[in-house]
Scaffold this motif. Structure first.
Motif, short mmCIF file in Angstrom:
data_model
loop_
_atom_site.label_atom_id
_atom_site.label_comp_id
_atom_site.label_asym_id
_atom_site.label_seq_id
_atom_site.Cartn_x
_atom_site.Cartn_y
_atom_site.Cartn_z
N PRO A 246 0.81 -1.23 0.00
CA PRO A 246 0.00 0.00 0.00
C PRO A 246 0.84 1.27 0.00
CG PRO A 246 -0.12 -1.13 2.13
CD PRO A 246 0.53 -2.08 1.17
N ALA A 247 2.04 1.22 0.57
CA ALA A 247 2.90 2.40 0.55
C ALA A 247 3.33 2.76 -0.86
CB ALA A 247 4.13 2.17 1.44
N MET A 252 2.74 6.19 -5.65
CA MET A 252 2.41 6.30 -7.07
C MET A 252 1.38 7.38 -7.33
SD MET A 252 2.28 2.19 -7.75
CE MET A 252 1.16 2.26 -9.15
N GLU A 253 0.38 7.44 -6.45
CA GLU A 253 -0.71 8.39 -6.62
C GLU A 253 -0.53 9.66 -5.79
OE1 GLU A 253 -3.65 8.73 -8.33
OE2 GLU A 253 -2.88 7.17 -9.64
N ALA A 291 -8.33 0.13 -6.95
CA ALA A 291 -7.58 -0.61 -5.94
C ALA A 291 -8.39 -1.71 -5.28
CB ALA A 291 -7.06 0.35 -4.86
N THR A 292 -9.70 -1.50 -5.13
CA THR A 292 -10.52 -2.44 -4.36
C THR A 292 -11.71 -3.00 -5.12
OG1 THR A 292 -12.00 -0.73 -3.44
CG2 THR A 292 -9.91 -1.12 -2.28
N LYS A 300 -5.38 3.04 1.61
CA LYS A 300 -4.43 3.54 2.61
C LYS A 300 -3.56 4.63 2.01
CE LYS A 300 -4.17 -0.67 5.40
NZ LYS A 300 -3.29 -1.73 5.94
N GLY A 301 -3.35 5.68 2.80
CA GLY A 301 -2.50 6.77 2.37
C GLY A 301 -1.13 6.70 3.03
N LEU A 302 -0.29 7.65 2.69
CA LEU A 302 1.05 7.69 3.27
C LEU A 302 1.02 7.97 4.76
CD1 LEU A 302 2.71 9.61 0.33
CD2 LEU A 302 3.35 7.31 1.09
#
Length: 442
Positions: A246-247, A252-253, A291-292, A300-302
């Motif tokens: 997820p990281a 990437m986004e 993603a889902t 999930k974000g950073l």
């Protein structure tokens, strides 16, 4: 330049060159074999000449790919000894199998290059097909090893020890299929558009139009079909990355905050201090869906990743945007080409369509390099995701910066030599034809 940065740059530079040689070496044998098949079925000598011209290119890229690949294998041990000490026994199987595929490819290529008028014509053609299949398997096996670094499997990590090693499970890790599929399709896209673009340029210049037209069509069909398949493989990869890394997806986004109905970000400049993206186009919910599979799914974000475990955000984001942008541009050109094939036959002989392919010549390889940047930089700071940091794997040997400068000079020289050889092969085609009649000389 410190040794750690020099080691990373040397590996990146070596891989950046090798991936171009390898992809062309994987794909060109299929172009060559299709042209050869047409020659056997139609006895049209133009197809024979296309086959022979392409076979010389295959030989050039086989040699350069073998050399650059060997250098990379040495670099793994010399620059990252701690990594190889632990990882070698676990993911060594795909490398050993890749060596077997390489030997088969070399033997088949020898039969093919020296088999003209010496062996059964269809057996001769079959050896060319074997060159393509074994080359493709070599690429997939190497990607499986790289996938293991992104999705380590086949061992238990207990108290710093790598125990209960299962090399089969390591090779067929959770990431191998999505990465191998995406990489294989990318190889066909990049090589197809590059080869088609070169032949389109020759047609525009009025050189050996019969020869270059047939070569262009074969390469263009391969490249455009692959371009339309690439978004599908990209979607599979994105869903896989969202689950396992997820990281990486967040980088990437440039997705800073964990949220539902997460927007897809197009373009923009990441502001890591302000945790936002300036000047971006945002499509609500699309990132969640990609993603889902659910427009309201949580991404999930950073902010869910400790700062010391976050990849370089700007580099990963820009590389991803370049890859996707160029990929969609090639999809657009592919659609135009299919319309020309099925509905607008006049477009096929129009200069504007050929000029579009000329403009697209480098797009596939730029997208390819950007994609590998996403894969490798997006995994940082890990060399084995979640287990070993890249900084802990580097060699303690001093003076790596000098090695980097030397290898950079070698690879640039190799690129120049290969370019000159290919240019010579393209220009030599003119000797086969009479410029006024377009009929091959005897």
């Amino acid at each position: 330049m410190d040794d750690f940065l020099a080691a990373r740059l040397q590996m990146a530079f070596s891989l950046g060159f090798h991936i171009v040689f390898a992809c062309i070496g994987m794909v060109m044998p299929f172009f060559m074999s299709l042209a050869h098949f047409y020659w056997l079925k139609t006895k049209n000598v133009v197809y024979r000449d296309v086959t022979k011209a392409w076979s010389k290119g295959v030989a050039i890229f086989f040699a350069t790919g073998a050399v650059s690949g060997t250098v990379l294998s040495f670099e793994l041990g010399l620059l990252w000894p701690r990594f190889m000490e632990h990882a070698g026994p676990i993911f060594g199987m795909p490398f050993s199998l890749e060596g077997t595929a390489f030997f088969i490819e070399a033997i088949a290529l020898g039969f093919y290059l020296y088999g003209w008028n010496r062996i059964n014509p269809w057996f001769h053609w079959a050896t060319g097909v074997v060159v393509g299949i074994s080359g493709l398997l070599s690429g997939i096996l190497v990607v499986a090893a790289n996938a293991w670094m992104n999705s380590p499997a086949g061992f238990d990590y207990i108290d710093g020890q790598y125990l209960n090693v299962d090399p089969i499970k390591a090779m067929f890790n959770d990431a191998w299929f999505s990465q191998a599929l995406h990489m294989t399709v990318a190889a066909f896209v990049s090589t197809g558009f590059a080869v088609a673009g070169v032949h389109a340029l020759m047609i525009l210049r009025g050189r050996n139009v019969a020869f270059h037209s047939k070569a262009f069509k074969i390469a263009a069909v391969f490249g455009t079909i692959a371009a339309c398949l690439q978004p599908i493989s990209g979607d599979i990869s994105a869903k896989d990355v969202a689950k396992r890394q997820p990281a990486k997806l967040a980088a990437m986004e440039a997705h800073f905050h964990t949220e539902r109905n997460a927007p897809l970000i197009i373009g923009g400049i990441p502001d890591t201090a302000g945790k936002k993206v300036d000047y971006a186009v945002k499509i609500p919910g699309l990132l969640s869906f990609m993603a889902t599979g659910d427009f309201n799914g949580e991404v999930k974000g950073l902010d869910s990743v400790p700062r010391e475990d976050q990849p370089p955000i700007a580099v990963t984001h820009y590389a991803f945007q370049i890859m996707v942008g160029l990929g969609m541009a090639m999809v657009g050109l592919a659609i135009v080409y299919f319309i020309a094939l099925w509905k607008k036959k006049k477009w096929l002989s129009s200069n504007w369509l050929l000029k579009l392919f000329v403009m697209a010549t480098p797009m596939g390889f730029i997208a390819l390099e950007a994609g590998w940047t996403v894969t490798e930089v997006g995994r940082q700071p890990w060399i084995i995701h979640g287990i070993m940091r890249t900084a802990d794997a580097v060699t303690p040997m001093p003076g790596i910066a000098y090695s980097f400068y030397l290898f950079t000079a070698v690879y640039i020289s190799l690129a120049v030599i290969v370019s000159l050889l290919l240019y010579r092969q393209i220009t030599m085609v003119g000797k086969l034809y009479d410029s006024s009649t377009e009929v091959p000389k005897n």
